[in-house]
Each structure stands twice: as structure tokens, then as C-alpha cells.
Design an enzyme around this catalytic site. Structure first.
Site, PDB file in Angstrom:
ATOM      1  N   GLY A  12       0.779  -1.241   0.000  1.00 51.47           N
ATOM      2  CA  GLY A  12       0.000   0.000   0.000  1.00 51.47           C
ATOM      3  C   GLY A  12       0.804   1.282   0.000  1.00 51.47           C
ATOM      4  CB  SER A  13       4.305   2.203  -0.824  1.00 51.57           C
ATOM      5  OG  SER A  13       4.496   1.915  -2.184  1.00 51.57           O
ATOM      6  CG  ASN A  14       1.759   3.330  -5.795  1.00 53.29           C
ATOM      7  OD1 ASN A  14       2.116   4.373  -6.340  1.00 53.29           O
ATOM      8  ND2 ASN A  14       2.359   2.171  -5.995  1.00 53.29           N
ATOM      9  CG  MET A  89      -1.213  -7.561  -6.817  1.00 55.04           C
ATOM     10  SD  MET A  89      -0.584  -6.557  -8.187  1.00 55.04           S
ATOM     11  CE  MET A  89       1.146  -6.570  -7.875  1.00 55.04           C
ATOM     12  NE  ARG A  90      -9.670 -11.680  -8.148  1.00 55.86           N
ATOM     13  CZ  ARG A  90     -10.545 -12.666  -7.988  1.00 55.86           C
ATOM     14  NH1 ARG A  90     -10.665 -13.276  -6.844  1.00 55.86           N
ATOM     15  NH2 ARG A  90     -11.330 -13.023  -8.993  1.00 55.86           N
ATOM     16  CG  ASN A 106      -3.559  -0.712 -12.791  1.00 56.38           C
ATOM     17  OD1 ASN A 106      -3.445  -0.925 -11.578  1.00 56.38           O
ATOM     18  ND2 ASN A 106      -2.852  -1.365 -13.698  1.00 56.38           N
ATOM     19  CG  HIS A 108       1.693  -2.053 -15.259  1.00 59.52           C
ATOM     20  ND1 HIS A 108       1.337  -3.297 -14.780  1.00 59.52           N
ATOM     21  CD2 HIS A 108       2.704  -2.259 -16.137  1.00 59.52           C
ATOM     22  CE1 HIS A 108       2.089  -4.218 -15.351  1.00 59.52           C
ATOM     23  NE2 HIS A 108       2.932  -3.613 -16.182  1.00 59.52           N
TER      24      HIS A 108
HETATM   25  C1  GAR Z   1       3.460  -1.117  -7.329  1.00 55.11           C
HETATM   26  O1  GAR Z   1       4.733  -1.162  -7.896  1.00 55.11           O
HETATM   27  C2  GAR Z   1       2.393  -1.119  -8.411  1.00 55.11           C
HETATM   28  O2  GAR Z   1       2.747  -0.388  -9.549  1.00 55.11           O
HETATM   29  C3  GAR Z   1       2.306  -2.577  -8.727  1.00 55.11           C
HETATM   30  O3  GAR Z   1       2.392  -3.224  -7.489  1.00 55.11           O
HETATM   31  C4  GAR Z   1       3.147  -2.419  -6.588  1.00 55.11           C
HETATM   32  C5  GAR Z   1       2.312  -2.186  -5.369  1.00 55.11           C
HETATM   33  O4  GAR Z   1       3.050  -1.528  -4.373  1.00 55.11           O
HETATM   34  N1  GAR Z   1       1.089  -2.899  -9.412  1.00 55.11           N
HETATM   35  C6  GAR Z   1       0.986  -3.869 -10.301  1.00 55.11           C
HETATM   36  O5  GAR Z   1       1.902  -4.580 -10.614  1.00 55.11           O
HETATM   37  C7  GAR Z   1      -0.400  -4.007 -10.885  1.00 55.11           C
HETATM   38  N2  GAR Z   1      -0.418  -5.043 -11.883  1.00 55.11           N
HETATM   39  P1  GAR Z   1       2.299  -0.800  -3.186  1.00 55.11           P
HETATM   40  O6  GAR Z   1       1.317  -1.821  -2.592  1.00 55.11           O
HETATM   41  O7  GAR Z   1       3.391  -0.455  -2.222  1.00 55.11           O
HETATM   42  O8  GAR Z   1       1.588   0.405  -3.748  1.00 55.11           O
END
Ligand code: GAR
Length: 199
Positions: A12-14, A89-90, A106, A108
Site C-alpha cells: 500500500g505504498s501508493n 493484483m486481481r 491503474n 503499473h
Molecule cells: C506497485 O509497484 C504497483 O505499480 C504494482 O504493485 C506495486 C504495489 O506496491 N502494481 C501492479 O503490478 C499491478 N499489476 P504498493 O502496494 O506499495 O503500492
């Protein structure tokens, strides 16, 4: 105030970056819900700690469209303006796409259309790409295929591992997502074919 639902699966850093950008005045919006499809997601705890509406909706064993209907029902009373997938991730099922047409973003961790799917930093390294980065795009029925709102590039260094490349990309993700959210919430774009053009 425009209302965000943030969908997460893990760290969940984003999501935290969005919350920070709102708190520090870089993004005008409010987080109406943080929904995790994984009850163990660290993001849920962080959201609770921030006093946000943290909703655990486990997706294990539930098919994509049924799960999307569950999420739609949970979000319905919250008057959500934009759904943000922040490490979700779904796949997103049809009921969610229909409930929020062109209102799901989203993030990516690659420069799409290069390297959709999973383990994309490793994919970029294995391919020998010299640049990678991140992409914020509208979500459609495909896998990482929707119209691109914003991208940021970072160099791939010879000494990189998937982890060091991911960390360099993540720094850009934390800025780019909020910038793209602001563009979309402000309606400061129009769609020409699949091109998102700033107005
Ligand atoms: C992030 O790098 C995001 O871009 C990626 O997962 C990570 C989640 O990090 N998303 C995907 O790969 C989507 N297919 P976070 O939980 O720290 O935000």
C-alpha cells in the site's frame, strides 16, 4: 470534494503516497474507502491508522465478475468519483467496469505496452531494456491495455536487480499517480481514439 476509492492488495505504498499528497495539499480529493481483496494487506492497517474507511473484502475463491459485483455493492453508497487501483493484483470484472466507465485508474510498474502482467521489473531486466518506468492508465477489459494518462521513465542500470529497479520506479509511482488522478478528477483531458489529450 471528489471522492476516491482505493483498491489494494498488499503493502500500500501508493495508497500512502496518495494520502500524503492529499494531506500536504498536492492533490485535492478525499479518500472515501480503502478496499483490500487480501485481508492481510498492510494497507488496511495503514488506512485504519489514518482514520480512513478500511474495507476488507477477501477475493479468494471468488470469480472475477462475482467479486466485482461485491465491490460495486460496497462502494455504491459512498458516491465514489474515481476508483484507483494501487497495487491491486486481481483482474477487474465487468460489473465494476460498467459501474465506473472511464473512472478506474491503474498504476503499473512498466512503460506500457511493454511488460504487462506480473513480475514486470524482472521482465524488463531479462529483456535487456535500458529504460523502464511506470504508467497510469484507464482500466478496460484487457490486461493493462487501457488508454494511458501519464508515464514516467527511469533508467535501468547494469547493476540492477528486480528489487533495485522496482525501488527506483516506485519513487516515480508515488508522484505520477497523484498527478494523473488530478488530471482525471479535474476533467483536464479528452479522449481521441485511445489517446488521452490534455485540455
Ligand atoms: C506497485 O509497484 C504497483 O505499480 C504494482 O504493485 C506495486 C504495489 O506496491 N502494481 C501492479 O503490478 C499491478 N499489476 P504498493 O502496494 O506499495 O503500492
Amino acid at each position: 470534494m471528489k471522492r476516491l476509492a482505493i483498491l489494494v492488495s498488499g503493502r500500500g505504498s501508493n495508497f500512502e503516497a496518495i494520502a500524503r499528497n492529499i494531506r500536504e495539499g498536492r492533490l485535492e480529493a478525499e479518500i472515501a474507502a480503502v478496499v483490500a481483496n487480501n485481508p492481510e494487506a498492510q494497507a488496511l492497517e495503514t488506512a485504519r491508522g489514518l482514520g480512513l474507511n478500511a474495507i476488507s473484502l477477501p477475493s479468494k475463491g471468488i470469480d472475477t465478475d462475482t467479486y466485482a459485483r461485491i465491490v460495486v455493492d460496497a462502494l455504491a453508497p459512498l458516491e465514489i468519483d474515481l476508483v484507483c487501483l494501487a497495487g491491486f493484483m486481481r483482474r477487474v470484472g465487468q460489473p465494476l467496469l460498467e459501474a465506473y466507465p472511464m473512472r478506474i485508474l491503474n498504476i503499473h510498474p512498466s512503460l506500457l505496452p511493454a511488460f504487462p502482467g506480473l513480475h514486470v521489473q524482472q521482465q524488463a531486466l531479462d529483456y535487456g531494456a535500458k529504460w523502464s518506468g511506470c504508467t497510469v492508465h484507464f482500466v478496460d477489459a484487457g490486461m493493462d491495455t487501457g488508454p494511458i494518462v501519464a508515464q514516467a521513465a527511469v533508467p535501468v542500470e547494469d547493476t540492477d536487480t528486480a528489487e533495485t529497479l522496482a525501488a527506483r520506479i516506485l519513487v516515480e509511482e508515488h508522484k505520477l499517480f497523484s498527478q494523473a488522478i488530478a488530471v482525471v478528477l479535474g476533467g483536464r483531458y479528452r479522449l481521441e481514439g485511445r489517446r488521452v489529450v490534455r485540455v
